[in-house]
Design an enzyme around this catalytic site. Structure first.
Site, mmCIF file in Angstrom:
data_model
loop_
_atom_site.group_PDB
_atom_site.id
_atom_site.type_symbol
_atom_site.label_atom_id
_atom_site.label_comp_id
_atom_site.label_asym_id
_atom_site.label_seq_id
_atom_site.Cartn_x
_atom_site.Cartn_y
_atom_site.Cartn_z
ATOM 1 N N ARG A 72 52.522 27.312 -1.520
ATOM 2 C CA ARG A 72 51.794 28.581 -1.617
ATOM 3 C C ARG A 72 52.578 29.685 -0.926
ATOM 4 O O ARG A 72 53.558 29.439 -0.235
ATOM 5 C CB ARG A 72 50.415 28.444 -0.951
ATOM 6 C CG ARG A 72 50.486 28.124 0.527
ATOM 7 C CD ARG A 72 49.215 28.415 1.273
ATOM 8 N NE ARG A 72 49.231 27.859 2.623
ATOM 9 C CZ ARG A 72 49.875 28.385 3.649
ATOM 10 N NH1 ARG A 72 50.596 29.485 3.499
ATOM 11 N NH2 ARG A 72 49.837 27.814 4.840
ATOM 12 N N ASP A 75 52.510 32.103 5.570
ATOM 13 C CA ASP A 75 53.146 31.358 6.644
ATOM 14 C C ASP A 75 52.286 30.159 7.021
ATOM 15 O O ASP A 75 51.691 29.515 6.158
ATOM 16 C CB ASP A 75 53.398 32.295 7.837
ATOM 17 C CG ASP A 75 54.596 31.889 8.670
ATOM 18 O OD1 ASP A 75 54.490 30.877 9.398
ATOM 19 O OD2 ASP A 75 55.632 32.567 8.607
ATOM 20 N N ILE A 76 52.187 29.866 8.299
ATOM 21 C CA ILE A 76 51.473 28.670 8.741
ATOM 22 C C ILE A 76 49.992 28.969 8.965
ATOM 23 O O ILE A 76 49.626 30.063 9.408
ATOM 24 C CB ILE A 76 52.109 28.101 10.035
ATOM 25 C CG1 ILE A 76 51.611 26.677 10.307
ATOM 26 C CG2 ILE A 76 51.865 29.023 11.223
ATOM 27 C CD1 ILE A 76 52.422 25.944 11.359
ATOM 28 N N HIS A 79 43.677 24.181 8.503
ATOM 29 C CA HIS A 79 42.446 23.846 7.783
ATOM 30 C C HIS A 79 41.758 22.718 8.541
ATOM 31 O O HIS A 79 42.430 21.783 9.022
ATOM 32 C CB HIS A 79 42.743 23.391 6.360
ATOM 33 C CG HIS A 79 43.403 24.437 5.520
ATOM 34 N ND1 HIS A 79 42.955 25.730 5.449
ATOM 35 C CD2 HIS A 79 44.487 24.372 4.702
ATOM 36 C CE1 HIS A 79 43.711 26.426 4.636
ATOM 37 N NE2 HIS A 79 44.663 25.622 4.171
ATOM 38 N N ALA A 144 41.890 33.326 5.667
ATOM 39 C CA ALA A 144 43.288 33.327 5.237
ATOM 40 C C ALA A 144 43.353 33.116 3.727
ATOM 41 O O ALA A 144 42.568 32.332 3.169
ATOM 42 C CB ALA A 144 44.068 32.229 5.953
ATOM 43 N N ILE A 145 44.282 33.809 3.076
ATOM 44 C CA ILE A 145 44.471 33.677 1.640
ATOM 45 C C ILE A 145 45.933 33.372 1.358
ATOM 46 O O ILE A 145 46.823 34.042 1.880
ATOM 47 C CB ILE A 145 44.041 34.960 0.910
ATOM 48 C CG1 ILE A 145 42.530 35.161 1.043
ATOM 49 C CG2 ILE A 145 44.439 34.903 -0.571
ATOM 50 C CD1 ILE A 145 42.007 36.405 0.354
ATOM 51 N N GLY A 157 44.333 28.952 -2.601
ATOM 52 C CA GLY A 157 43.157 29.804 -2.576
ATOM 53 C C GLY A 157 42.934 30.441 -1.225
ATOM 54 O O GLY A 157 43.835 31.061 -0.675
ATOM 55 N N CYS A 175 49.321 32.502 10.530
ATOM 56 C CA CYS A 175 49.909 33.318 9.456
ATOM 57 C C CYS A 175 51.147 34.069 9.925
ATOM 58 O O CYS A 175 51.562 35.059 9.312
ATOM 59 C CB CYS A 175 48.879 34.293 8.888
ATOM 60 S SG CYS A 175 47.426 33.458 8.203
#
Length: 216
Positions: A72, A75-76, A79, A144-145, A157, A175
């Protein structure tokens, strides 16, 4: 993780072909939306920087988390439990929108969702996702996206922090940012929202923003 999701995460062309075949069977089908919670996992996007992981992978494993490089954008990020992760697998050509408008629709759906919990959120130019106090001294990201598309079919997503333990983010520069924080619906409101209720809110807002019917 479903076989459909696995295909889209690892092989975009395979996922696009699956959606094409499914649409032949159902001409009204534009895709599928997966809503999940993951066990603790850190993912680094294809344009990310490894130095934004602040501890060793051994330390992550000791804490009960895993680490993956994925394809994707972004960045990092983290989840984990208490976080609603949404994977829309959609044919943008069939929906008649471009990737930038699609990302805007995802952000707007989340902004509208958190508004229903009394949270005012917005965007930061040049930084994807949904932010609280975006114009303040230390904005904090609540969602976050990170997406990509292959043959017009979307992959990955967004991840909305609902009751997420924000301590997990202390092991990374979320991110890639060092001057911005993270937030959740629970941390902002002091309440523990029901995950199923949040899912319904997200689905309803996403359906309206994309102008599609999402069947549960």
């Amino acid at each position: 993780m479903s076989r459909i999701e696995e295909a889209l995460r690892t092989d975009g062309d395979c996922g696009a072909e699956w959606l094409r075949r499914a649409a032949e069977e159902d001409p009204q089908l534009a895709g599928e939306v997966l809503l999940v919670e993951h066990p603790p996992v850190y993912t680094l996007g294809k344009s990310g920087h490894a130095e934004n992981l602040l501890v060793s992978r051994e330390a992550l494993e000791a804490a009960g988390a895993r680490f993956f490089h994925i394809d994707r954008g972004g960045d990092i990020t983290f989840h984990g439990p208490g976080q609603l992760v949404v994977y829309p697998i959609l044919d943008l050509e069939r929906l008649g929108i471009g990737l930038r408008d699609y990302i805007n629709a995802l952000e707007e759906a989340v902004i509208r969702t958190v508004t229903r919990y009394g949270i005012t959120a917005g965007r930061i130019h040049g930084a994807s996702g949904v932010w609280i106090d975006p114009d303040g001294r230390r904005p904090r990201k609540i969602c976050a996206i990170g997406v990509r598309s292959s043959r017009y079919v979307t992959m990955h997503g967004f991840a909305l922090n609902v009751t997420t333990d924000l301590g997990w983010f202390s092991r990374i520069n979320p991110c890639g940012f060092t001057d911005r924080g993270v937030a959740s619906i629970a941390s902002e409101t002091g309440r523990t929202p029901d995950m199923e209720e949040v899912k319904n809110q997200v689905v309803n807002c996403l359906s309206e923003e994309l102008n599609v019917e999402i069947y549960k």
